[in-house]
Design a protein around this motif. Structure first.
Motif, PDB file in Angstrom:
ATOM      1  N   PRO B  24      -1.283  56.530  44.454  1.00 41.60           N
ATOM      2  CA  PRO B  24      -1.241  55.316  44.131  1.00 41.60           C
ATOM      3  C   PRO B  24       0.167  54.362  44.435  1.00 41.60           C
ATOM      4  O   PRO B  24       0.624  53.480  45.159  1.00 41.60           O
ATOM      5  CB  PRO B  24      -2.096  54.513  42.968  1.00 41.60           C
ATOM      6  N   LEU B  25       1.100  54.985  43.220  1.00 39.83           N
ATOM      7  CA  LEU B  25       2.523  54.585  43.273  1.00 39.83           C
ATOM      8  C   LEU B  25       3.375  54.422  44.937  1.00 39.83           C
ATOM      9  O   LEU B  25       3.817  54.160  44.823  1.00 39.83           O
ATOM     10  CB  LEU B  25       3.011  55.454  42.233  1.00 39.83           C
ATOM     11  N   ALA B  26       2.781  56.202  45.181  1.00 36.49           N
ATOM     12  CA  ALA B  26       3.101  56.395  46.454  1.00 36.49           C
ATOM     13  C   ALA B  26       2.973  54.864  47.227  1.00 36.49           C
ATOM     14  O   ALA B  26       4.096  54.903  48.301  1.00 36.49           O
ATOM     15  CB  ALA B  26       3.537  57.518  46.882  1.00 36.49           C
ATOM     16  N   ILE B  27       1.630  54.471  47.643  1.00 37.69           N
ATOM     17  CA  ILE B  27       0.914  54.368  48.869  1.00 37.69           C
ATOM     18  C   ILE B  27       1.872  52.190  48.157  1.00 37.69           C
ATOM     19  O   ILE B  27       2.632  51.677  48.991  1.00 37.69           O
ATOM     20  CB  ILE B  27      -0.200  53.966  48.281  1.00 37.69           C
ATOM     21  N   ALA B  28       2.000  52.162  47.199  1.00 38.18           N
ATOM     22  CA  ALA B  28       2.751  50.409  46.732  1.00 38.18           C
ATOM     23  C   ALA B  28       3.657  50.659  47.473  1.00 38.18           C
ATOM     24  O   ALA B  28       4.153  49.772  46.983  1.00 38.18           O
ATOM     25  CB  ALA B  28       2.618  50.331  44.865  1.00 38.18           C
ATOM     26  N   LYS B  29       4.783  51.805  46.790  1.00 42.58           N
ATOM     27  CA  LYS B  29       6.336  51.968  46.697  1.00 42.58           C
ATOM     28  C   LYS B  29       6.322  51.450  48.888  1.00 42.58           C
ATOM     29  O   LYS B  29       6.814  50.286  48.855  1.00 42.58           O
ATOM     30  CB  LYS B  29       6.460  52.981  47.160  1.00 42.58           C
ATOM     31  N   SER B  30       5.301  51.995  49.712  1.00 40.05           N
ATOM     32  CA  SER B  30       5.094  51.894  50.835  1.00 40.05           C
ATOM     33  C   SER B  30       5.026  50.810  51.614  1.00 40.05           C
ATOM     34  O   SER B  30       5.355  50.123  51.809  1.00 40.05           O
ATOM     35  CB  SER B  30       3.930  53.282  51.260  1.00 40.05           C
ATOM     36  N   PHE B  31       4.066  49.846  50.855  1.00 39.60           N
ATOM     37  CA  PHE B  31       3.576  48.305  50.837  1.00 39.60           C
ATOM     38  C   PHE B  31       4.930  47.796  50.281  1.00 39.60           C
ATOM     39  O   PHE B  31       5.428  46.952  51.632  1.00 39.60           O
ATOM     40  CB  PHE B  31       2.519  48.950  49.834  1.00 39.60           C
ATOM     41  N   ALA B  32       5.725  47.723  50.094  1.00 38.22           N
ATOM     42  CA  ALA B  32       6.936  47.320  49.230  1.00 38.22           C
ATOM     43  C   ALA B  32       7.804  47.032  50.351  1.00 38.22           C
ATOM     44  O   ALA B  32       8.570  46.333  50.784  1.00 38.22           O
ATOM     45  CB  ALA B  32       6.658  47.587  47.495  1.00 38.22           C
ATOM     46  N   SER B  33       7.880  48.329  50.610  1.00 37.49           N
ATOM     47  CA  SER B  33       9.153  48.802  51.992  1.00 37.49           C
ATOM     48  C   SER B  33       8.629  48.175  53.483  1.00 37.49           C
ATOM     49  O   SER B  33       9.156  47.216  53.686  1.00 37.49           O
ATOM     50  CB  SER B  33       9.458  49.878  51.901  1.00 37.49           C
ATOM     51  N   GLY B  34       7.113  47.933  52.896  1.00 35.63           N
ATOM     52  CA  GLY B  34       6.753  47.468  54.502  1.00 35.63           C
ATOM     53  C   GLY B  34       6.601  45.512  54.352  1.00 35.63           C
ATOM     54  O   GLY B  34       7.044  45.240  55.134  1.00 35.63           O
ATOM     55  N   VAL B  35       6.906  45.393  53.231  1.00 34.30           N
ATOM     56  CA  VAL B  35       6.455  43.792  53.032  1.00 34.30           C
ATOM     57  C   VAL B  35       8.594  43.793  53.186  1.00 34.30           C
ATOM     58  O   VAL B  35       8.512  42.609  54.014  1.00 34.30           O
ATOM     59  CB  VAL B  35       5.940  43.632  51.551  1.00 34.30           C
ATOM     60  N   ALA B  36       9.057  43.933  52.840  1.00 30.71           N
ATOM     61  CA  ALA B  36      10.513  43.919  52.334  1.00 30.71           C
ATOM     62  C   ALA B  36      10.915  44.190  53.964  1.00 30.71           C
ATOM     63  O   ALA B  36      11.768  42.988  54.187  1.00 30.71           O
ATOM     64  CB  ALA B  36      11.647  45.186  52.001  1.00 30.71           C
ATOM     65  N   ASP B  37      10.531  45.122  54.676  1.00 32.27           N
ATOM     66  CA  ASP B  37      11.301  45.273  56.337  1.00 32.27           C
ATOM     67  C   ASP B  37      10.516  44.283  57.364  1.00 32.27           C
ATOM     68  O   ASP B  37      10.453  44.675  58.541  1.00 32.27           O
ATOM     69  CB  ASP B  37      11.087  46.252  56.530  1.00 32.27           C
ATOM     70  N   TRP B  38       9.627  43.200  56.797  1.00 30.02           N
ATOM     71  CA  TRP B  38       8.880  42.004  57.409  1.00 30.02           C
ATOM     72  C   TRP B  38       7.405  42.804  58.594  1.00 30.02           C
ATOM     73  O   TRP B  38       6.984  42.078  59.031  1.00 30.02           O
ATOM     74  CB  TRP B  38       9.509  41.308  58.264  1.00 30.02           C
ATOM     75  N   THR B  39       6.981  44.294  58.619  1.00 36.62           N
ATOM     76  CA  THR B  39       6.916  44.348  59.233  1.00 36.62           C
ATOM     77  C   THR B  39       5.307  44.236  58.413  1.00 36.62           C
ATOM     78  O   THR B  39       4.899  44.019  59.797  1.00 36.62           O
ATOM     79  CB  THR B  39       6.827  46.453  59.135  1.00 36.62           C
ATOM     80  N   ILE B  40       4.860  44.408  57.502  1.00 38.91           N
ATOM     81  CA  ILE B  40       3.865  44.011  57.115  1.00 38.91           C
ATOM     82  C   ILE B  40       2.980  42.575  57.385  1.00 38.91           C
ATOM     83  O   ILE B  40       1.795  42.546  57.970  1.00 38.91           O
ATOM     84  CB  ILE B  40       3.179  44.667  55.460  1.00 38.91           C
ATOM     85  N   PRO B  41       4.485  41.683  56.533  1.00 36.02           N
ATOM     86  CA  PRO B  41       3.444  40.673  56.981  1.00 36.02           C
ATOM     87  C   PRO B  41       3.794  40.485  58.715  1.00 36.02           C
ATOM     88  O   PRO B  41       2.232  39.350  58.678  1.00 36.02           O
ATOM     89  CB  PRO B  41       4.696  39.556  56.371  1.00 36.02           C
ATOM     90  N   LEU B  42       4.656  40.169  59.437  1.00 35.86           N
ATOM     91  CA  LEU B  42       4.241  40.345  60.646  1.00 35.86           C
ATOM     92  C   LEU B  42       3.089  40.887  61.225  1.00 35.86           C
ATOM     93  O   LEU B  42       2.828  40.007  62.045  1.00 35.86           O
ATOM     94  CB  LEU B  42       5.681  40.568  61.533  1.00 35.86           C
ATOM     95  N   GLY B  43       2.784  41.852  60.419  1.00 34.49           N
ATOM     96  CA  GLY B  43       1.194  42.705  61.542  1.00 34.49           C
ATOM     97  C   GLY B  43       0.215  41.746  60.497  1.00 34.49           C
ATOM     98  O   GLY B  43      -0.289  41.464  61.696  1.00 34.49           O
TER      99      GLY B  43
END
Lengths: 269, 241
Positions: B24-43
Motif C-alpha cells: 500500500p505504501l508503494a501505491i500511495a507513493k506512486s499515487f502522490a507522484s502521479g498527482v505531483a506531475d499532474w498525470t493523474i489529475p489531468l487523466g
C-alpha cells in the motif's frame, strides 16, 4: 368494462345528488366514465349543459375508488396540479389549495407526502383536488368503497355538507344501497344482465337531509330498493310525493356484448 | 484499515515479490507522484469530461427512446428486439465500428460511451413507463392535463424510480465503456494511464490509477446516486427497512 349500455336516456338536473347503485356489471361505472369523458360512446351522446362531451375536462371533477394521488407530489402540490394545468396564477392557486384543504380538514397536512396519509385522508385530499378546480359537476366512482367504516362515515357526512354548501351537481356510483340512500337526493337503481333501471327514487322528497345510515327509515328504504332489485320482475317505481308524477323511465338494455358500448345515451346535466 | 495494515505487513515480510503485488505504501507513493506531475489529475479531468458528455447524451436519448418505445406499439414491434439484442452487446464491441466511422477521435470515444449506456437507460425507462398505473393518467386527464404535459408532469415523474435505477446502471456502463475504450486506444484519460503503467511494467503505478478509478466510482455513487435514491425513497415511502 363488462357492461353494455344500450338505449338509455337519463336526465340529471342542476344541483341533484344522484346515486347510481347496482350490482357489478350493471354499467354504472361505464356511465360515469362516459360523463367524465374517459370513455367514448360508440353511438349516442352525453350532453353537459347542452354541450357534447368530447373528453375529460375541468368542468367535471372526478374521484375514483383509489385516491390516485401522485406520490411524487406533496399534498398541497397534488391539490394544485389541475390549477397549474389551467395556468391559475400562483397567489390564487395557493389560496384555493388552502381553502379546499381546510374544507376537507386536511389543512395541517399540506406539506405531507402521500405515503404518510391513511386511506381516508387520501380520499379527503382527492376530494380537495377535485373541488379545487371548482367544477360544476362532481363525478364519484365508489370513492368510499375501500375505506374503514369510521372514515367512510365522516366522509359521507362531509360530502353531504359540501353538496348543501356548494350546490354542486353530484353523480355518485356505489354498490352499497344504504350509502346511496343516505347520500343521494335521488337514487337510481340499476339492474345487471340485462342492464336497465330498476328504480328511480326521489329520496330528498321522502327523507330530506340530514339523514344517517343508522336511521330506520334509511335502512327501510334501502331494504325495499334492494328487494325490488332482487326480484326478477318489472321495475319498482317509488314516487316521492305520492302524486303519481314518477320520473321518466330510463331504459338500459343489452349487457350481452363483451365490450362497453353505449349505443344510445343522452345525458343532460 | 486493518486490511491495509495487514497487506502492508505481509508485503514487508516478503511473502510475494513487490513488482507482482506492491505494498500500500508503494501505491500511495506512486499515487502522490502521479498527482505531483499532474498525470493523474489531468487523466481524471479528461475521463470525467468524456464520461459526463457521453452520459448526458445517453440520458436524454435513452429516456426519449424508452418513452417512445413504451408508448408506441409499432416502434416496439419494429425495433424492440433490436434494442434488447444490442443492449446485451458488450459495449467495447462497438469500438471497431466507432474507429472505422470516426477514426482515432474524441467522437469515437463518445460513441462507445453512448453505445454502452444509452440502451440500459432505454430499457429501464420503457419498463418504468409501462408500469405507471393507468389511473394516474386518467386522473390527470380529468384535471385538464393533455399532450406533452401528461408526459412531463405525470408519466416521467411516475416512472422516476425505475428511470433512476436505469440511470445508475447506465452510469456504470458508461464508466466501463470509457475505460475499455481508453485502454485500447491511446488518447489521454485514466485508461491510458493504466496502459502506460503496464508498458512500463510499473505495477504500483497501475494500482495507483486503479485506486483513482475506484474512488471516482465510489464518490459519484455516494454523493449522487445514493442521495438521489434516498430522496426518492423518502418522498414515495418505499423504504422497506
Amino acid at each position: 368494462m363488462t357492461a353494455a349500455l344500450q338505449d338509455m336516456s337519463l336526465s340529471i338536473e342542476d344541483r341533484e345528488f344522484v346515486c347510481l347503485v347496482g350490482p357489478s356489471g350493471c354499467g354504472k361505472t361505464t356511465l360515469l366514465n362516459l360523463v367524465a369523458g374517459l370513455e367514448k360512446p360508440d353511438r349516442g351522446e352525453v350532453l353537459v349543459d347542452g354541450t357534447r362531451v368530447r373528453g375529460p375536462g375541468p368542468d367535471r371533477g372526478v374521484m375514483f375508488q383509489d385516491a390516485a394521488l401522485f406520490p411524487w407530489l406533496s399534498v398541497a402540490e397534488n391539490v394544485a396540479f389541475g390549477l397549474k394545468e389551467l395556468r391559475v396564477p400562483r397567489a390564487e392557486r395557493e389560496a384555493r389549495v388552502r381553502k379546499y384543504l381546510s374544507l376537507v380538514n386536511m389543512q395541517n397536512f399540506a406539506k405531507a407526502w402521500v405515503h404518510e396519509l391513511s386511506g381516508g385522508m387520501r380520499q379527503r385530499v382527492a376530494l380537495a383536488r377535485a373541488l379545487a378546480l371548482e367544477p360544476k359537476i362532481l363525478l364519484m366512482d365508489e370513492p368510499f368503497g375501500a375505506l374503514d367504516p369510521k372514515s367512510r362515515d365522516s366522509l359521507q357526512a362531509e360530502i353531504v355538507d359540501i353538496w348543501v354548501e356548494t350546490h354542486k351537481t353530484i353523480m355518485f356510483v356505489t354498490h352499497d344501497m344504504a350509502e346511496a340512500v343516505r347520500l343521494g337526493s335521488r337514487v337510481i337503481v340499476l339492474r345487471a344482465r340485462p342492464a336497465r333501471v330498476a328504480s328511480d327514487v326521489d329520496v330528498e322528497a321522502l327523507l330530506p337531509q340530514p339523514r344517517h345510515v343508522d336511521q330506520p327509515e334509511v335502512a327501510e328504504l334501502a331494504a325495499r330498493l334492494k328487494a325490488g332489485l332482487d326480484e326478477t320482475g318489472e321495475h319498482e317505481a317509488i314516487d316521492g310525493d305520492g302524486d303519481g308524477d314518477e320520473r321518466p323511465e330510463a331504459e338500459i338494455a343489452g349487457g350481452d356484448r363483451a365490450r362497453g358500448v353505449a349505443h344510445w345515451l343522452g345525458l343532460h346535466l | 484499515m486493518g486490511l491495509v495494515l495487514a497487506w502492508e505487513a505481509a508485503s514487508r515480510l516478503g511473502l510475494w515479490r513487490p513488482w507482482v503485488f506492491p505494498s500500500p505504501l508503494a501505491i500511495a507513493k506512486s499515487f502522490a507522484s502521479g498527482v505531483a506531475d499532474w498525470t493523474i489529475p489531468l487523466g481524471i479531468l479528461t475521463s470525467m469530461r468524456r464520461l459526463l458528455v457521453g452520459y448526458l447524451l445517453s440520458l436524454v436519448g435513452g429516456v426519449a427512446l424508452g418513452l417512445a418505445l413504451a408508448r408506441s406499439r409499432t416502434l416496439r414491434e419494429s425495433i424492440g428486439t433490436v434494442v434488447t439484442g444490442l443492449q446485451a452487446l458488450p459495449s467495447i464491441c462497438w469500438l471497431p465500428m466507432a474507429l472505422l466511422w470516426f477514426g482515432l477521435s474524441e467522437t469515437a470515444i463518445l460513441f462507445v460511451v453512448i453505445a454502452g449506456s444509452l440502451l440500459a437507460i432505454t430499457v429501464a425507462t420503457e419498463a418504468g413507463v409501462r408500469n405507471v398505473p393507468p389511473l394516474y393518467m386518467r386522473a390527470a386527464r380529468t384535471m385538464g392535463a393533455r399532450g406533452s404535459t401528461l408526459y412531463l408532469r405525470v408519466m416521467l415523474p411516475a416512472a422516476l424510480p425505475a428511470i433512476l435505477s436505469g440511470m445508475r446502471l447506465g452510469w456504470t456502463f458508461a464508466w466501463r465503456s470509457l475505460m475499455a475504450g481508453e485502454l485500447l486506444f491511446v488518447s489521454g484519460g485514466l485508461g491510458q494511464l493504466l496502459a502506460t503503467g503496464r508498458e512500463l511494467g510499473d505495477m504500483s503505478r497501475v494500482m495507483a490509477v486503479m485506486v483513482a478509478i475506484v474512488t471516482l466510482g465510489l464518490v459519484t455513487e455516494v454523493l449522487f446516486f445514493q442521495r438521489l435514491e434516498a430522496r426518492v425513497r423518502d418522498v414515495w415511502g418505499t423504504d422497506r427497512s
